[in-house]
Write a protein that holds these residues in place. Structure first.
Motif, PDB file in Angstrom:
ATOM      1  N   LEU A  16      13.304  28.831  33.592  1.00 61.39           N
ATOM      2  CA  LEU A  16      12.665  29.410  32.409  1.00 61.39           C
ATOM      3  C   LEU A  16      13.653  29.472  31.258  1.00 61.39           C
ATOM      4  CD1 LEU A  16      10.608  32.373  33.907  1.00 61.39           C
ATOM      5  CD2 LEU A  16       9.695  30.323  32.814  1.00 61.39           C
ATOM      6  N   LEU A  30      12.768  29.929  27.240  1.00 58.07           N
ATOM      7  CA  LEU A  30      12.083  31.210  27.396  1.00 58.07           C
ATOM      8  C   LEU A  30      13.067  32.265  27.881  1.00 58.07           C
ATOM      9  CD1 LEU A  30       8.809  30.085  29.163  1.00 58.07           C
ATOM     10  CD2 LEU A  30       9.096  30.702  26.777  1.00 58.07           C
ATOM     11  N   THR A  81       7.228  36.252  31.932  1.00 56.38           N
ATOM     12  CA  THR A  81       7.466  35.840  30.552  1.00 56.38           C
ATOM     13  C   THR A  81       6.766  36.852  29.656  1.00 56.38           C
ATOM     14  OG1 THR A  81       5.463  34.487  30.412  1.00 56.38           O
ATOM     15  CG2 THR A  81       7.502  33.382  31.125  1.00 56.38           C
TER      16      THR A  81
END
Length: 137
Positions: free
Chosen positions: A96, A101, A120
């Motif tokens: 990620l 992110l 997230t």
């Protein structure tokens, strides 16, 4: 990132008993209660429905200070997050970050009643919070 598929959808509700009964009637399946130990964060409780390997979860908050409580205040009842199965949540967390992110947790959360998870922020995924949950194949 290696996904095991969509693990389930979590729906935020205000009245867990009311909606559990309704979903049991509609899907003709009994739910499994989920107490606080089944969540990465305290103050939550829920009902889980196994619909042929797909998990539909109803989540209620005991306080307004949880992410579910804030969601209910801002948006009302509805889809809170989509849960994606991954083989290894630590690897998924690193991947990620590699995609730009920022996972919500520095390290995945682990607990007595749940596998490793990370999340997230909804603003990073078109308003949808994703949960990455370790689900071995």
């Amino acid at each position: 990132m290696q996904f095991n598929g969509i693990h389930g959808i979590n729906i935020a509700v205000r009245d867990l008993d009311q909606w559990t009964k309704r979903f049991e009637e509609v899907f003709e399946v009994e739910s499994e209660p989920v107490d606080e130990s089944g969540f990465a964060f305290p103050g939550l409780r829920g009902s889980s429905f196994d619909l042929g390997g797909f998990h539909l979860n109803l989540i209620a908050s005991d306080t307004e200070s949880t992410s579910v409580g804030r969601f209910l205040d801002r948006r009302g009842e509805g889809v809170f997050l989509v849960s994606v199965g991954v083989q290894d949540v630590d690897v998924a967390t690193r991947e990620l970050r590699n995609t730009g992110l920022a996972p919500l947790l520095e390290e995945p959360a682990r607990g007595e009643g749940h596998a490793g998870v990370n999340f997230t922020h909804p603003r990073d995924m078109a308003g949808v919070q994703l949960e990455f949950i370790e689900v071995p194949r």
